[in-house]
Design a protein around this motif. Sequence first.
Motif, PDB file in Angstrom:
ATOM      1  N   THR A  42       0.883  -1.199   0.123  1.00 18.51           N
ATOM      2  CA  THR A  42       0.004   0.006  -0.076  1.00 18.51           C
ATOM      3  C   THR A  42       0.950   1.370  -0.073  1.00 18.51           C
ATOM      4  O   THR A  42       1.609   1.365   0.820  1.00 18.51           O
ATOM      5  CB  THR A  42      -0.980   0.135   1.168  1.00 18.51           C
ATOM      6  OG1 THR A  42      -1.736  -1.200   1.150  1.00 18.51           O
ATOM      7  CG2 THR A  42      -1.656   1.322   1.197  1.00 18.51           C
ATOM      8  N   GLY A  43       0.664   2.302  -0.934  1.00 17.74           N
ATOM      9  CA  GLY A  43       1.343   3.375  -1.074  1.00 17.74           C
ATOM     10  C   GLY A  43       2.479   3.306  -1.926  1.00 17.74           C
ATOM     11  O   GLY A  43       2.867   4.484  -2.567  1.00 17.74           O
ATOM     12  N   LYS A  44       2.889   2.136  -2.342  1.00 16.88           N
ATOM     13  CA  LYS A  44       4.023   1.997  -3.351  1.00 16.88           C
ATOM     14  C   LYS A  44       3.534   2.225  -4.792  1.00 16.88           C
ATOM     15  O   LYS A  44       2.686   1.443  -5.094  1.00 16.88           O
ATOM     16  CB  LYS A  44       4.746   0.615  -3.239  1.00 16.88           C
ATOM     17  CG  LYS A  44       5.386   0.598  -1.526  1.00 16.88           C
ATOM     18  CD  LYS A  44       6.299  -0.372  -1.426  1.00 16.88           C
ATOM     19  CE  LYS A  44       7.037  -0.448  -0.180  1.00 16.88           C
ATOM     20  NZ  LYS A  44       7.986  -1.558  -0.090  1.00 16.88           N
ATOM     21  N   VAL A  45       4.242   2.584  -5.764  1.00 13.23           N
ATOM     22  CA  VAL A  45       3.783   2.682  -7.239  1.00 13.23           C
ATOM     23  C   VAL A  45       4.919   1.963  -7.666  1.00 13.23           C
ATOM     24  O   VAL A  45       6.227   1.529  -7.777  1.00 13.23           O
ATOM     25  CB  VAL A  45       4.171   4.245  -7.521  1.00 13.23           C
ATOM     26  CG1 VAL A  45       3.803   4.317  -8.926  1.00 13.23           C
ATOM     27  CG2 VAL A  45       3.391   4.824  -6.784  1.00 13.23           C
ATOM     28  N   PHE A  46       4.239   1.033  -8.640  1.00 13.15           N
ATOM     29  CA  PHE A  46       4.868  -0.037  -9.597  1.00 13.15           C
ATOM     30  C   PHE A  46       4.708   0.518 -11.241  1.00 13.15           C
ATOM     31  O   PHE A  46       3.627   0.878 -11.508  1.00 13.15           O
ATOM     32  CB  PHE A  46       4.523  -1.207  -9.406  1.00 13.15           C
ATOM     33  CG  PHE A  46       4.414  -1.708  -7.859  1.00 13.15           C
ATOM     34  CD1 PHE A  46       5.812  -2.617  -7.629  1.00 13.15           C
ATOM     35  CD2 PHE A  46       3.748  -1.426  -6.643  1.00 13.15           C
ATOM     36  CE1 PHE A  46       5.933  -3.226  -6.436  1.00 13.15           C
ATOM     37  CE2 PHE A  46       4.249  -1.717  -5.507  1.00 13.15           C
ATOM     38  CZ  PHE A  46       5.142  -2.793  -5.518  1.00 13.15           C
ATOM     39  N   ILE A  47       5.547   0.155 -11.832  1.00  5.59           N
ATOM     40  CA  ILE A  47       5.291   0.016 -13.311  1.00  5.59           C
ATOM     41  C   ILE A  47       5.603  -1.322 -13.697  1.00  5.59           C
ATOM     42  O   ILE A  47       6.920  -1.973 -13.636  1.00  5.59           O
ATOM     43  CB  ILE A  47       6.184   0.954 -13.964  1.00  5.59           C
ATOM     44  CG1 ILE A  47       5.706   2.522 -13.965  1.00  5.59           C
ATOM     45  CG2 ILE A  47       5.922   0.654 -15.776  1.00  5.59           C
ATOM     46  CD1 ILE A  47       6.643   3.578 -14.646  1.00  5.59           C
ATOM     47  N   VAL A  48       4.880  -2.063 -14.837  1.00  4.51           N
ATOM     48  CA  VAL A  48       4.980  -3.393 -15.289  1.00  4.51           C
ATOM     49  C   VAL A  48       4.708  -3.349 -16.688  1.00  4.51           C
ATOM     50  O   VAL A  48       3.711  -3.148 -17.014  1.00  4.51           O
ATOM     51  CB  VAL A  48       4.313  -4.476 -14.618  1.00  4.51           C
ATOM     52  CG1 VAL A  48       4.178  -5.822 -15.351  1.00  4.51           C
ATOM     53  CG2 VAL A  48       4.354  -4.563 -12.879  1.00  4.51           C
ATOM     54  N   THR A  49       5.804  -3.442 -17.621  1.00  6.65           N
ATOM     55  CA  THR A  49       5.796  -3.663 -18.888  1.00  6.65           C
ATOM     56  C   THR A  49       5.249  -5.012 -19.669  1.00  6.65           C
ATOM     57  O   THR A  49       5.443  -5.807 -18.946  1.00  6.65           O
ATOM     58  CB  THR A  49       6.722  -3.083 -19.644  1.00  6.65           C
ATOM     59  OG1 THR A  49       7.998  -4.154 -19.327  1.00  6.65           O
ATOM     60  CG2 THR A  49       7.620  -1.881 -19.098  1.00  6.65           C
TER      61      THR A  49
END
Length: 329
Positions: A42-49
Motif C-alpha cells: 500500500t502506498g507504493k507505485v509500480f510499473i510493469v511492462t
Amino acid sequence: MSCLSCCLCCPIILWPAVIGAAMYFLRKYMQGGQFIKQTNETGKVFIVTGANTGIGKETVLEIAKRGGTVYMACRDMNRCNRARDEIIKETNNQNIFSRELDLSSFDSIRKFAAGFKREQDKLHVLINNAGVMHCPKSLTKDGIEMQLGVNHVGHFLLTHLLLDVLKKTAPSRIVNVSSLAHTQGSINVKDLNSEKSYSRIGAYSQSKLANVLFTRELAKRLEGTGVTVNSLHPGAVDTELLRNWGFLQNDLGQLMIRPLLWTLFKTAKSGAQTSLYAALDTDLKNVSGLYFSDCKAKDVSKAAKNDETAKFLWAESEKWTGVGTSKVD
C-alpha cells in the motif's frame, strides 16, 4: 470388492491412471519456487511492462492484491484495459492504471515516461517484463532488430527516462526479466543489429544476454543511490511468447505438444513468482546486480560476466537511444 480390484488391475484402466498421476505430480514439481512471503505494498507505485497477459498480468494481479498502485504499460490498449478491469474486479484495488507503451518506438517510450511523471512523483519498482521471442526478422520503428530492440534497447531507454524518479523514491528497485536463454547467447559486436545475418533463436538469446549485461553494468553505476537492479529467469512458461513456435501453429502440433507443455512448463502465475520475489522481498532491499531463478540467486554465463562486452553494449545502446551520457547522473 473383487470386481473393483479387477477393474483397478485392468491395464486399460491402470496405466492411464498411473500416467495421469505421474503427469500431475511432475507438473506440480515443475512449477518451481513460489514467493509466499506476505508484504504490504500500500502506498507504493509500480510499473510493469507487457502487463496485459501472461507473466506480466499475473505480476500485476499479485501486487494489486497486496495494495500496490500499478501502471500497466502495454502496446495493445484494448487488451490492457480488459486485463485491468479483470484485476480490479478480482482485487477491488482501484489504483490500477492502463497506459500505452510501445517498446518498439522511442517516441512512444518517451511519451509514456513523460506522462507517468506528470501523474506521479514517485516510483518504487520498475519491472521490465515485456518481450518478444523467436519472431521473423523485422525492425523497430527506429531501425533496430525487433528482439534486441524490444527486449533490451526499449527497456534501456525507459529505465533511463525513469531513473530520476526512482532515485527520488529510493530505496527503489528495477527488475529485468531475462531468460536462461542468455546462457546460449553472445553479443555480436561486429553485427549487433543482425544486418549481415539473422537467426530467430540467436537474436533472442542475444537480447536476453543483453538484459543480464545491462543489469550488471547498471548496478555498478547505481551504487550508493539506493536504487537496486536485478535480473531473472522466470522459467519455461506456457504463455503467448510461444506463439512463434512453428509446430504449435497447426492442429496436429497442438494435439501432440500441448500435453507436454501442460506437464513440463510453468503456468503464468508460477512464472511470475521470481519477478515478485525480486520486486517485493524485503531481504533484497540492498541486493543489486544479481540474477535469480525460482526465487533464488543463480550464477550467470561466462559471457554475462564480461565487463568489456557490457560497456560496448551500453555505448551502443546510448547511441541508439540518444541518452548521450556514459554516466548515470
